[in-house]
Design a protein around this motif. Structure first.
Motif, PDB file in Angstrom:
ATOM      1  N   ALA A 274       0.759  -1.106   0.007  1.00  0.00           N
ATOM      2  CA  ALA A 274       0.007  -0.060   0.060  1.00  0.00           C
ATOM      3  C   ALA A 274       0.858   1.148  -0.060  1.00  0.00           C
ATOM      4  N   SER A 275       0.297   2.304  -0.702  1.00  0.00           N
ATOM      5  CA  SER A 275       0.949   3.609  -0.667  1.00  0.00           C
ATOM      6  C   SER A 275       0.270   4.480   0.344  1.00  0.00           C
ATOM      7  N   LYS A 276       0.975   5.438   0.754  1.00  0.00           N
ATOM      8  CA  LYS A 276       0.426   6.229   1.712  1.00  0.00           C
ATOM      9  C   LYS A 276      -0.724   6.842   1.546  1.00  0.00           C
ATOM     10  N   HIS A 277      -1.770   6.937   2.648  1.00  0.00           N
ATOM     11  CA  HIS A 277      -3.359   7.214   2.147  1.00  0.00           C
ATOM     12  C   HIS A 277      -3.477   8.899   2.337  1.00  0.00           C
ATOM     13  N   ASP A 278      -2.371   9.507   3.182  1.00  0.00           N
ATOM     14  CA  ASP A 278      -2.148  10.804   3.131  1.00  0.00           C
ATOM     15  C   ASP A 278      -1.621  11.607   1.769  1.00  0.00           C
ATOM     16  N   PHE A 279      -2.369  11.034   0.735  1.00  0.00           N
ATOM     17  CA  PHE A 279      -1.753  11.477  -0.391  1.00  0.00           C
ATOM     18  C   PHE A 279      -1.377  12.888  -0.663  1.00  0.00           C
ATOM     19  N   THR A 280      -2.511  13.837  -0.216  1.00  0.00           N
ATOM     20  CA  THR A 280      -2.828  15.307  -0.628  1.00  0.00           C
ATOM     21  C   THR A 280      -1.880  16.017   0.509  1.00  0.00           C
ATOM     22  N   ASN A 281      -1.238  15.518   1.532  1.00  0.00           N
ATOM     23  CA  ASN A 281      -0.836  16.238   2.548  1.00  0.00           C
ATOM     24  C   ASN A 281       0.590  16.089   2.723  1.00  0.00           C
ATOM     25  N   CYS A 282       1.319  17.341   3.006  1.00  0.00           N
ATOM     26  CA  CYS A 282       2.758  17.306   3.431  1.00  0.00           C
ATOM     27  C   CYS A 282       3.059  17.398   4.814  1.00  0.00           C
ATOM     28  N   ALA A 283       3.498  16.408   5.437  1.00  0.00           N
ATOM     29  CA  ALA A 283       3.786  16.483   6.713  1.00  0.00           C
ATOM     30  C   ALA A 283       4.972  15.275   7.236  1.00  0.00           C
ATOM     31  N   PHE A 284       5.664  15.722   8.196  1.00  0.00           N
ATOM     32  CA  PHE A 284       6.652  14.405   8.671  1.00  0.00           C
ATOM     33  C   PHE A 284       7.746  14.299   7.552  1.00  0.00           C
ATOM     34  N   TYR A 285       7.873  13.323   7.098  1.00  0.00           N
ATOM     35  CA  TYR A 285       8.840  12.911   6.240  1.00  0.00           C
ATOM     36  C   TYR A 285       8.779  13.637   4.684  1.00  0.00           C
ATOM     37  N   VAL A 286       7.383  14.010   4.349  1.00  0.00           N
ATOM     38  CA  VAL A 286       7.231  14.690   3.160  1.00  0.00           C
ATOM     39  C   VAL A 286       6.887  16.103   3.204  1.00  0.00           C
ATOM     40  N   LYS A 287       7.827  16.792   2.485  1.00  0.00           N
ATOM     41  CA  LYS A 287       7.830  18.371   2.522  1.00  0.00           C
ATOM     42  C   LYS A 287       7.180  18.804   1.192  1.00  0.00           C
ATOM     43  N   LYS A 288       7.066  18.120   0.129  1.00  0.00           N
ATOM     44  CA  LYS A 288       6.262  18.855  -1.122  1.00  0.00           C
ATOM     45  C   LYS A 288       5.309  17.816  -1.725  1.00  0.00           C
ATOM     46  N   GLN A 289       4.435  18.191  -2.274  1.00  0.00           N
ATOM     47  CA  GLN A 289       3.459  17.449  -2.974  1.00  0.00           C
ATOM     48  C   GLN A 289       4.059  16.246  -3.991  1.00  0.00           C
ATOM     49  N   SER A 290       4.937  16.857  -4.672  1.00  0.00           N
ATOM     50  CA  SER A 290       5.930  16.015  -5.831  1.00  0.00           C
ATOM     51  C   SER A 290       6.403  14.875  -5.310  1.00  0.00           C
ATOM     52  N   ASP A 291       6.796  14.947  -3.850  1.00  0.00           N
ATOM     53  CA  ASP A 291       7.409  13.736  -3.264  1.00  0.00           C
ATOM     54  C   ASP A 291       6.107  12.444  -3.030  1.00  0.00           C
ATOM     55  N   ASN A 292       5.069  13.211  -2.529  1.00  0.00           N
ATOM     56  CA  ASN A 292       3.808  12.261  -2.569  1.00  0.00           C
ATOM     57  C   ASN A 292       3.691  11.376  -3.633  1.00  0.00           C
ATOM     58  N   VAL A 293       3.520  12.157  -4.938  1.00  0.00           N
ATOM     59  CA  VAL A 293       3.301  11.410  -6.059  1.00  0.00           C
ATOM     60  C   VAL A 293       4.727  10.389  -6.608  1.00  0.00           C
ATOM     61  N   LYS A 294       5.846  10.817  -5.893  1.00  0.00           N
ATOM     62  CA  LYS A 294       6.901  10.082  -6.475  1.00  0.00           C
ATOM     63  C   LYS A 294       6.996   8.578  -5.571  1.00  0.00           C
ATOM     64  N   ARG A 295       6.637   9.003  -4.394  1.00  0.00           N
ATOM     65  CA  ARG A 295       6.630   7.952  -3.413  1.00  0.00           C
ATOM     66  C   ARG A 295       5.368   6.660  -3.997  1.00  0.00           C
ATOM     67  N   ARG A 296       4.348   7.389  -4.183  1.00  0.00           N
ATOM     68  CA  ARG A 296       3.261   6.271  -4.627  1.00  0.00           C
ATOM     69  C   ARG A 296       3.684   5.500  -5.757  1.00  0.00           C
ATOM     70  N   GLN A 297       4.601   6.265  -6.713  1.00  0.00           N
ATOM     71  CA  GLN A 297       4.954   5.664  -8.081  1.00  0.00           C
ATOM     72  C   GLN A 297       6.107   4.490  -7.664  1.00  0.00           C
ATOM     73  N   VAL A 298       7.044   4.941  -6.559  1.00  0.00           N
ATOM     74  CA  VAL A 298       7.645   3.799  -6.044  1.00  0.00           C
ATOM     75  C   VAL A 298       7.090   2.475  -5.703  1.00  0.00           C
ATOM     76  N   ILE A 299       5.966   2.547  -5.196  1.00  0.00           N
ATOM     77  CA  ILE A 299       5.352   1.143  -4.797  1.00  0.00           C
ATOM     78  C   ILE A 299       4.649   0.678  -5.732  1.00  0.00           C
ATOM     79  N   LEU A 300       4.071   1.479  -6.791  1.00  0.00           N
ATOM     80  CA  LEU A 300       3.183   1.005  -7.888  1.00  0.00           C
ATOM     81  C   LEU A 300       4.482   0.307  -8.784  1.00  0.00           C
ATOM     82  N   ASP A 301       5.678   0.818  -9.062  1.00  0.00           N
ATOM     83  CA  ASP A 301       6.640   0.266  -9.627  1.00  0.00           C
ATOM     84  C   ASP A 301       6.915  -1.234  -9.284  1.00  0.00           C
ATOM     85  N   THR A 302       7.193  -1.390  -7.980  1.00  0.00           N
ATOM     86  CA  THR A 302       7.361  -2.673  -7.390  1.00  0.00           C
ATOM     87  C   THR A 302       6.119  -3.742  -7.570  1.00  0.00           C
TER      88      THR A 302
END
Length: 360
Positions: A274-302
């Motif tokens: 599963a990728s992170k559910h707080d996809f629209t939010n930037c908090a904790f380890y994520v500082k910008k929305q583009s990172d949320n997109v990239k993180r989701r893509q990493v898991i989808l790539d797996t």
């Protein structure tokens, strides 16, 4: 002011006065403990061997002693169930006292059981507390008691009427546990009560045993953790550690290898990633929305890579869709950690997949 003097619905039975109450050690038969590792001769509980937890990272080492996912099961016709607990006071400020330190009682009157009441800790306690729950009638019931999500439990004893029958509860329909590996969200932060974590909801749906390997800030996809999970005999596995990966690069460097390590030793194990559910939010380890997109893509790539390799037992839960389109962050308490509505939605995203898995 103690508001329970004004509204008795807020009072907590903190002293056991029953004269016929006899206490039992749940580490001994006919009681059974699930989801935790323990020694009959030593105090404390843990969710995986402590020596392995110590070798992963400090967060896993510490939170391993939190009892999330632990359950005591037995059958009795006692008119009440009491507990006496030795435990430190570990109330986290943005989580309910019941969720972090309390215990839930379920009656297994049908598949998965039904919530009855909770052993609610007093607002302040030192080194433990006691509590009692009464039933409306005396009849044989299968009982499940859920341990706290975010507390160490040193000792617990179960109190029943001395004239009651105590037997082993029925077996789980699915005996091999479902394992959940991930972040504080997986551990259960911040459900209002122990049985409302997504892991608990999923397991009850299928009347399945389970083990919660969620560790606040500690799930970073280490190889030793993958190897430990690989050694377990499981019915299914859910992996969600997107939240704890300190960067997109870390997630990219660990995610596929983590899943592949488990897959290589468990060819037919159903695995949900599963990728992170707080996809629209930037908090904790994520500082910008583009990172949320990239993180989701990493898991989808797996997921896509494993499918291309012929893996027919790998499933993807898109965190972007879990909480819905309408005000998704209202399903959280701080933009990340889920409230009960959020846990219900997250659990359902896993349940939809596992229904197909277990119906095969």
């Amino acid at each position: 002011m103690d508001i329970s003097t004004l509204d008795k619905n807020y009072s907590t039975p903190a002293v056991i006065t029953e004269k016929n109450c006899v206490f039992f050690n749940p580490k001994e038969q006919p009681f059974e403990i699930f989801g935790l590792i323990y020694s009959k001769n030593e105090s404390g509980f843990m969710r995986m061997p402590q020596n392995i937890a110590d070798s992963v990272n400090p967060c896993v080492s510490y939170f391993n002693k939190d009892t999330s996912g632990g359950r005591i099961r037995f059958s009795t016709n006692s008119k009440y169930v009491a507990i006496k607990v030795k435990m430190p006071y570990l109330h986290y400020p943005h989580q309910s006292l019941l969720g972090s330190c309390g215990f839930d009682l379920y009656i297994n009157s049908k598949k998965g059981g039904e919530y009855y009441k909770s052993f609610i800790p007093p607002t302040k306690f030192e080194n433990g507390f006691e509590s009692i729950i009464y039933f409306n009638s005396k009849k044989q019931r299968d009982i499940t008691i859920y341990f706290p999500l975010y507390s160490h439990v040193d000792e617990i004893v179960i109190g029943l009427d001395k004239n009651s029958i105590v037997e082993k509860a029925k077996d789980y329909s699915i005996k091999k546990p479902i394992a959940f590996y991930g972040s504080s969200v997986t551990q259960g932060g911040c459900a209002s009560k122990p049985s409302n974590s997504s892991a608990s909801i999923v397991a009850r749906t299928f009347d399945a045993d389970y083990v919660n390997l969620g560790f606040s800030s500690g799930a970073k996809g280490e190889k030793i953790m993958a190897e430990y999970i690989s050694s377990l005999s499981l019915s299914a596995l859910v992996i969600e550690y997107d939240h704890n990966a300190p960067s997109v690069e870390h997630l990219k460097n660990t995610h596929y290898e983590f899943v592949k390590t488990i897959r290589d030793k468990n060819k037919n194990l159903p695995i949900i990633i599963a990728s992170k559910h707080d996809f629209t939010n930037c908090a904790f380890y994520v500082k910008k929305q583009s990172d949320n997109v990239k993180r989701r893509q990493v898991i989808l790539d797996t997921f896509n890579k494993l499918v291309s390799e012929g893996d027919k037992n790998i499933y993807f839960v898109d965190g972007k869709k879990v909480l819905g389109k309408v005000n998704p962050l209202s399903c959280t308490i701080d933009g990340c950690h889920l409230n009960d509505l959020g846990f219900y939605k997250l659990a359902n995203s896993y349940i939809k997949i596992l229904k197909k898995v277990f119906d095969k």
